[in-house]
Motif scaffolding. Sequence first.
Motif, PDB file in Angstrom:
ATOM      1  N   ASP A   1       0.802  -1.223   0.000  1.00  0.00           N
ATOM      2  CA  ASP A   1       0.000   0.000   0.000  1.00  0.00           C
ATOM      3  C   ASP A   1       0.837   1.276   0.000  1.00  0.00           C
ATOM      4  OD1 ASP A   1      -2.278  -1.526  -0.031  1.00  0.00           O
ATOM      5  OD2 ASP A   1      -2.560  -1.474   2.144  1.00  0.00           O
ATOM      6  N   SER A   2       2.057   1.215   0.514  1.00  0.00           N
ATOM      7  CA  SER A   2       2.886   2.410   0.603  1.00  0.00           C
ATOM      8  C   SER A   2       3.716   2.643  -0.657  1.00  0.00           C
ATOM      9  CB  SER A   2       3.821   2.310   1.813  1.00  0.00           C
ATOM     10  OG  SER A   2       4.777   1.284   1.600  1.00  0.00           O
ATOM     11  N   GLN A   3       3.705   1.713  -1.600  1.00  0.00           N
ATOM     12  CA  GLN A   3       4.542   1.833  -2.788  1.00  0.00           C
ATOM     13  C   GLN A   3       3.732   2.247  -4.009  1.00  0.00           C
ATOM     14  OE1 GLN A   3       6.044  -2.236  -2.475  1.00  0.00           O
ATOM     15  NE2 GLN A   3       8.113  -1.390  -2.442  1.00  0.00           N
ATOM     16  N   ASP A   4       4.369   3.026  -4.852  1.00  0.00           N
ATOM     17  CA  ASP A   4       3.791   3.396  -6.132  1.00  0.00           C
ATOM     18  C   ASP A   4       4.066   2.253  -7.105  1.00  0.00           C
ATOM     19  OD1 ASP A   4       2.899   4.645  -8.442  1.00  0.00           O
ATOM     20  OD2 ASP A   4       4.687   5.898  -8.643  1.00  0.00           O
ATOM     21  N   PRO A   5       3.036   1.567  -7.603  1.00  0.00           N
ATOM     22  CA  PRO A   5       3.262   0.422  -8.494  1.00  0.00           C
ATOM     23  C   PRO A   5       4.076   0.777  -9.738  1.00  0.00           C
ATOM     24  CG  PRO A   5       0.966   0.515  -7.840  1.00  0.00           C
ATOM     25  CD  PRO A   5       1.613   1.764  -7.337  1.00  0.00           C
ATOM     26  N   LEU A   6       3.810   1.941 -10.321  1.00  0.00           N
ATOM     27  CA  LEU A   6       4.530   2.329 -11.527  1.00  0.00           C
ATOM     28  C   LEU A   6       6.023   2.472 -11.246  1.00  0.00           C
ATOM     29  CD1 LEU A   6       4.693   3.179 -14.473  1.00  0.00           C
ATOM     30  CD2 LEU A   6       4.097   5.500 -13.757  1.00  0.00           C
ATOM     31  N   GLN A   7       6.372   3.160 -10.171  1.00  0.00           N
ATOM     32  CA  GLN A   7       7.783   3.344  -9.832  1.00  0.00           C
ATOM     33  C   GLN A   7       8.450   2.002  -9.521  1.00  0.00           C
ATOM     34  OE1 GLN A   7       9.448   6.439  -9.931  1.00  0.00           O
ATOM     35  NE2 GLN A   7      11.179   5.045  -9.896  1.00  0.00           N
ATOM     36  N   LEU A   8       7.761   1.146  -8.795  1.00  0.00           N
ATOM     37  CA  LEU A   8       8.291  -0.171  -8.444  1.00  0.00           C
ATOM     38  C   LEU A   8       8.578  -0.995  -9.701  1.00  0.00           C
ATOM     39  CD1 LEU A   8       8.848  -2.230  -6.108  1.00  0.00           C
ATOM     40  CD2 LEU A   8       6.522  -3.038  -6.505  1.00  0.00           C
ATOM     41  N   TYR A   9       7.597  -1.078 -10.606  1.00  0.00           N
ATOM     42  CA  TYR A   9       7.774  -1.856 -11.835  1.00  0.00           C
ATOM     43  C   TYR A   9       8.818  -1.232 -12.755  1.00  0.00           C
ATOM     44  CZ  TYR A   9       3.468  -4.280 -10.507  1.00  0.00           C
ATOM     45  OH  TYR A   9       2.519  -5.010  -9.841  1.00  0.00           O
TER      46      TYR A   9
ATOM     47  N   LEU B   1      14.139  -1.732 -15.266  1.00  0.00           N
ATOM     48  CA  LEU B   1      15.458  -1.159 -15.568  1.00  0.00           C
ATOM     49  C   LEU B   1      16.578  -2.044 -15.032  1.00  0.00           C
ATOM     50  CD1 LEU B   1      15.023   2.681 -15.014  1.00  0.00           C
ATOM     51  CD2 LEU B   1      15.064   1.413 -17.169  1.00  0.00           C
ATOM     52  N   ARG B   2      16.409  -2.570 -13.819  1.00  0.00           N
ATOM     53  CA  ARG B   2      17.428  -3.467 -13.242  1.00  0.00           C
ATOM     54  C   ARG B   2      17.565  -4.741 -14.065  1.00  0.00           C
ATOM     55  NH1 ARG B   2      15.040  -2.100  -8.403  1.00  0.00           N
ATOM     56  NH2 ARG B   2      14.056  -4.144  -8.248  1.00  0.00           N
ATOM     57  N   VAL B   3      16.434  -5.299 -14.470  1.00  0.00           N
ATOM     58  CA  VAL B   3      16.469  -6.537 -15.253  1.00  0.00           C
ATOM     59  C   VAL B   3      17.088  -6.285 -16.626  1.00  0.00           C
ATOM     60  CG1 VAL B   3      15.039  -8.298 -16.370  1.00  0.00           C
ATOM     61  CG2 VAL B   3      14.573  -7.629 -14.019  1.00  0.00           C
TER      62      VAL B   3
ATOM     63  N   LEU C   1       8.397 -10.238 -19.375  1.00  0.00           N
ATOM     64  CA  LEU C   1       8.360  -9.347 -18.215  1.00  0.00           C
ATOM     65  C   LEU C   1       7.658  -8.038 -18.571  1.00  0.00           C
ATOM     66  CD1 LEU C   1       9.201  -8.421 -15.355  1.00  0.00           C
ATOM     67  CD2 LEU C   1      11.336  -7.633 -16.386  1.00  0.00           C
ATOM     68  N   LEU C   2       8.039  -7.421 -19.685  1.00  0.00           N
ATOM     69  CA  LEU C   2       7.416  -6.164 -20.095  1.00  0.00           C
ATOM     70  C   LEU C   2       5.928  -6.344 -20.392  1.00  0.00           C
ATOM     71  CD1 LEU C   2      10.312  -4.716 -22.220  1.00  0.00           C
ATOM     72  CD2 LEU C   2       9.246  -3.584 -20.269  1.00  0.00           C
ATOM     73  N   GLU C   3       5.585  -7.477 -20.963  1.00  0.00           N
ATOM     74  CA  GLU C   3       4.177  -7.762 -21.225  1.00  0.00           C
ATOM     75  C   GLU C   3       3.395  -7.856 -19.911  1.00  0.00           C
ATOM     76  OE1 GLU C   3       1.402 -11.073 -23.515  1.00  0.00           O
ATOM     77  OE2 GLU C   3       3.571 -11.167 -23.703  1.00  0.00           O
ATOM     78  N   ALA C   4       3.960  -8.542 -18.924  1.00  0.00           N
ATOM     79  CA  ALA C   4       3.286  -8.681 -17.624  1.00  0.00           C
ATOM     80  C   ALA C   4       3.148  -7.335 -16.925  1.00  0.00           C
ATOM     81  CB  ALA C   4       4.063  -9.658 -16.744  1.00  0.00           C
ATOM     82  N   VAL C   5       4.199  -6.527 -16.970  1.00  0.00           N
ATOM     83  CA  VAL C   5       4.161  -5.212 -16.314  1.00  0.00           C
ATOM     84  C   VAL C   5       3.139  -4.306 -16.976  1.00  0.00           C
ATOM     85  CG1 VAL C   5       5.511  -3.105 -15.955  1.00  0.00           C
ATOM     86  CG2 VAL C   5       6.503  -5.308 -15.376  1.00  0.00           C
ATOM     87  N   THR C   6       3.156  -4.252 -18.304  1.00  0.00           N
ATOM     88  CA  THR C   6       2.209  -3.367 -18.989  1.00  0.00           C
ATOM     89  C   THR C   6       0.768  -3.813 -18.766  1.00  0.00           C
ATOM     90  OG1 THR C   6       2.612  -4.587 -21.052  1.00  0.00           O
ATOM     91  CG2 THR C   6       3.824  -2.531 -20.743  1.00  0.00           C
ATOM     92  N   LYS C   7       0.535  -5.112 -18.709  1.00  0.00           N
ATOM     93  CA  LYS C   7      -0.823  -5.607 -18.431  1.00  0.00           C
ATOM     94  C   LYS C   7      -1.283  -5.185 -17.036  1.00  0.00           C
ATOM     95  CE  LYS C   7      -1.195  -9.595 -21.452  1.00  0.00           C
ATOM     96  NZ  LYS C   7      -1.292 -11.055 -21.552  1.00  0.00           N
ATOM     97  N   ARG C   8      -0.378  -5.223 -16.071  1.00  0.00           N
ATOM     98  CA  ARG C   8      -0.750  -4.819 -14.715  1.00  0.00           C
ATOM     99  C   ARG C   8      -1.039  -3.321 -14.626  1.00  0.00           C
ATOM    100  NH1 ARG C   8       2.722  -8.186 -10.231  1.00  0.00           N
ATOM    101  NH2 ARG C   8       2.219 -10.251 -11.045  1.00  0.00           N
ATOM    102  N   LEU C   9      -0.314  -2.542 -15.414  1.00  0.00           N
ATOM    103  CA  LEU C   9      -0.479  -1.091 -15.331  1.00  0.00           C
ATOM    104  C   LEU C   9      -1.692  -0.579 -16.107  1.00  0.00           C
ATOM    105  CD1 LEU C   9       3.259  -0.005 -15.518  1.00  0.00           C
ATOM    106  CD2 LEU C   9       1.751   0.079 -13.523  1.00  0.00           C
ATOM    107  N   VAL C  10      -2.255  -1.381 -17.003  1.00  0.00           N
ATOM    108  CA  VAL C  10      -3.441  -0.967 -17.758  1.00  0.00           C
ATOM    109  C   VAL C  10      -4.587  -0.628 -16.816  1.00  0.00           C
ATOM    110  CG1 VAL C  10      -5.256  -1.834 -19.293  1.00  0.00           C
ATOM    111  CG2 VAL C  10      -2.885  -2.142 -19.905  1.00  0.00           C
ATOM    112  N   ALA C  11      -4.687  -1.335 -15.729  1.00  0.00           N
ATOM    113  CA  ALA C  11      -5.782  -1.124 -14.777  1.00  0.00           C
ATOM    114  C   ALA C  11      -5.683   0.207 -14.033  1.00  0.00           C
ATOM    115  CB  ALA C  11      -5.809  -2.275 -13.769  1.00  0.00           C
TER     116      ALA C  11
END
Length: 149
Positions: A56-64, A69-71, A85-95
Motif C-alpha cells: 500500500d505504501s509503494q507506487d506500483p509504476l515506480q516499483l515496476y 530497468l534493473r532486469v 516481463l514487459l508484457e506482464a508489467v504493462t498488463k498490470r499497469l493498464v488497470a
Amino acid sequence: MAEPASVKVKESPSWEISKENVRPRARGRDPKLLEAALKANPLKKPEIPELPVPDDSQDPLQLYYDFVLRVEQSLPGGSKELVLLLEAVTKRLVAHEEYKNSEKNVRLWLSYADLIPDPKVVYEYMKTNGIGTENPLFYEAWAVVMEER
C-alpha cells in the motif's frame, strides 16, 4: 619506441570483447552490472526474478519501472524473458487509469513494442486504450515505426 617499464597495461573489461553480444540501450548500461552479466555462464538461461508485488505504501509504476530497468541491465542480449516481463508489467499497469499518460508508463510500453516482431500492434492498442496519447513520446516512437514501413 619502447614503453617505459613503469607503464602498466590496463586489462580490458570482458564487455569490450563481447560488444557484438550486447543489445544497445538508449539510456546506456551500468558497466558493473554488464560485466557481471557477461561473466555469468552464457549457456545458462537468464533468470528473471519474480515480478514484485507493491504494498500500500509503494507506487506500483515506480516499483515496476525500477524493476524493469534493473532486469534490462542484467540481460545484455535482451531475451524472450524480457519481452514476457514487459508484457506482464504493462498488463498490470493498464488497470491504473492515473498512469495512462505517465512518461514512465509510456516508456515501458515503448520498450515492449521495440522487442516484439510487429510493434504496430502495440501502438494501435495504446491508441485505442488511451495509453500515452497525451505524451509526445508515444507519437514520436510511432512515427519512427511507421516510417520504417
